[in-house]
Scaffold this active site. Structure first.
Site, PDB file in Angstrom:
ATOM      1  N   LYS A  52     -62.216  -2.756 -31.055  1.00  0.00           N
ATOM      2  CA  LYS A  52     -61.331  -3.888 -30.815  1.00  0.00           C
ATOM      3  C   LYS A  52     -61.608  -5.079 -31.733  1.00  0.00           C
ATOM      4  O   LYS A  52     -60.716  -5.890 -32.004  1.00  0.00           O
ATOM      5  CB  LYS A  52     -61.424  -4.332 -29.355  1.00  0.00           C
ATOM      6  CG  LYS A  52     -60.789  -3.377 -28.364  1.00  0.00           C
ATOM      7  CD  LYS A  52     -59.275  -3.422 -28.447  1.00  0.00           C
ATOM      8  CE  LYS A  52     -58.632  -2.675 -27.281  1.00  0.00           C
ATOM      9  NZ  LYS A  52     -57.160  -2.762 -27.308  1.00  0.00           N
ATOM     10  N   SER A 309     -64.272   5.633 -29.162  1.00  0.00           N
ATOM     11  CA  SER A 309     -63.720   4.294 -29.354  1.00  0.00           C
ATOM     12  C   SER A 309     -64.546   3.153 -28.790  1.00  0.00           C
ATOM     13  O   SER A 309     -64.330   2.003 -29.149  1.00  0.00           O
ATOM     14  CB  SER A 309     -62.313   4.234 -28.756  1.00  0.00           C
ATOM     15  OG  SER A 309     -62.347   4.548 -27.376  1.00  0.00           O
TER      16      SER A 309
END
Length: 415
Positions: A52, A309
């Protein structure tokens, strides 16, 4: 090369001011198991332990380039996006106001404070994320600040595309298959947008949590739709509606390219990676690895990249993860047993347990009749095939019981 690919390259170069490329590691354990060349793109090893930061930094950098006076940014997030925005605010020396639900775990609040330092202010508002989002957007308008969306933003998508740039650079060739987790769709849109332009022979699989399959719903409808209910366990990917911009860039995705991972099975994958490889992943971070068994025939002999992720896992959740994994694997079951109220009945039941069985929970619920009482009993075993032997003995002895392991309503109330 497309314009988007050129912009992704520029975004990747700019990110080097923050951190070096995350590792692309060949995993010998998984490669041997599936007879394939399996690589993990370790986004759990960024400074904020998720990808992110890439989108947050890129969006902030481009906004400041277009408006040098931009010095106040706002976001709403209970997790990885908040930490990425906080890190970027500190890097640029700008003010950040981060809205988080009141129910956000203290560990996530503290980590966001560490990454942002004096540059950020955290406001706890709303019991649910929709309330938090509405409050953040109202404040942003009032304060004249810039809102940083977590995925539904072109600059954010461009930043996430840097994951694809690094994969191609580090591998030195085009992978046969890239497996991507999907929540709001920013990562999937960015990575595929770059690789489809530079490595057209690569194919893709997209993985969603079973209880938050927003891409599946959007592909079926031909447009983003809002799911009526979302299981929040895979909090990094449990999104009720895929972003409009990401989906517009994923309109080529076919239903057979999407896999849905059961939440309890993800727990099995998380524990295996932790115990065997020493890799700590959050539930969303394990999605791409979790579906490898479903793809075993397809990936044999091929080069596969799994994007892990994120690794923002609160170890206070470990007992829940273990519990879910055991239940999914058939190694733990819960029964309501109608126990005769007579001397020796409990001993009779205990003698039915095998050498690999263990009682993990034993609780008298109530006396259901004059001569019987209801008992909640949890049993762990080392092999799933041990349970049929136990239930056969219970049946032969005339014990009345009910398996509530998969009964969500009773399990939530009693367990």
């Amino acid at each position: 090369m497309t314009q988007f690919a050129l912009e992704a390259l520029a975004a990747t170069r700019a990110l080097r001011a923050l951190f070096e490329p995350t590792p692309l590691q060949r995993n010998d354990h998984l490669s041997a198991r599936y007879g394939a060349d399996i690589w993990l793109k370790r986004e759990d090893l960024t400074p904020v332990r998720s990808y992110k930061i890439r989108g947050a930094f890129t969006a902030m950098r481009k906004l400041r380039a277009a408006d040098p006076g931009a010095d106040h940014f706002v976001c709403a997030s209970a997790g990885n996006h908040a930490q990425g925005v906080a890190f970027a605010c500190r890097h640029f020396g700008v003010k950040g106001t981060i809205f988080m639900p009141v129910t956000t775990p203290q560990q996530k609040i503290d980590k966001t404070k560490v990454f942002g330092g004096d540059a950020i202010e955290i406001r706890l508002t709303g019991d649910y994320f929709d309330q938090t989002l509405a409050a953040s957007q109202a404040y942003c308008t009032q304060a004249g600040a810039h809102f940083l969306a977590p995925f539904d933003d072109a600059d954010v998508i461009e930043g996430q595309a840097s994951v694809g740039v690094e994969i191609l650079d580090q591998l030195g060739r085009a992978p046969d298959l890239v497996i991507l987790p999907v929540g709001g769709g920013g990562l999937a849109a960015g990575v595929t947008g770059y690789l489809r332009a530079t490595a057209p022979q690569t194919s893709y699989r997209f993985v969603e949590p079973l209880g938050g399959a927003s891409l599946t719903a959007a592909v079926a409808a031909g447009a983003p739709v809002t799911l009526k209910q979302v299981n929040s366990f895979v909090d990094g990917a449990a999104v009720a509606r895929i972003g409009a911009l990401p989906f517009a860039r994923l309109d080529w995705v076919r239903p057979e390219m999407i896999l849905r991972a059961p939440e309890d099975r993800i727990c099995v994958t998380m524990l295996e990676l932790l115990n065997v490889e020493g890799i700590v992943l959050e539930p969303a971070g394990a999605l791409s690895v979790d579906v490898l068994p479903e793809l075993a025939d397809e990936i044999h002999g091929k080069t596969v990249v799994c994007v892990t992720s994120g690794g923002n896992f609160d170890f206070e959740r470990l007992p829940e993860v273990k519990e879910r994994a055991q239940r999914f694997s058939g190694l733990k079951k819960y029964f309501i047993l109608r126990m005769p109220q007579r001397p020796g009945a409990l001993r009779e039941f205990l003698q039915m347990l095998g050498p690999e069985d263990d009682i993990a929970r034993f609780e008298y619920l109530k006396k259901s009749a004059r001569n019987f009482g209801s008992v909640l009993i949890g049993i762990e075993t080392k092999a799933a095939e041990n349970f049929p032997a136990l239930t056969r003995q219970l049946d032969a002895a005339g014990f009345s019981y009910r398996d509530i392991t998969d009964d969500e309503a009773l399990a939530e109330f009693l367990i």
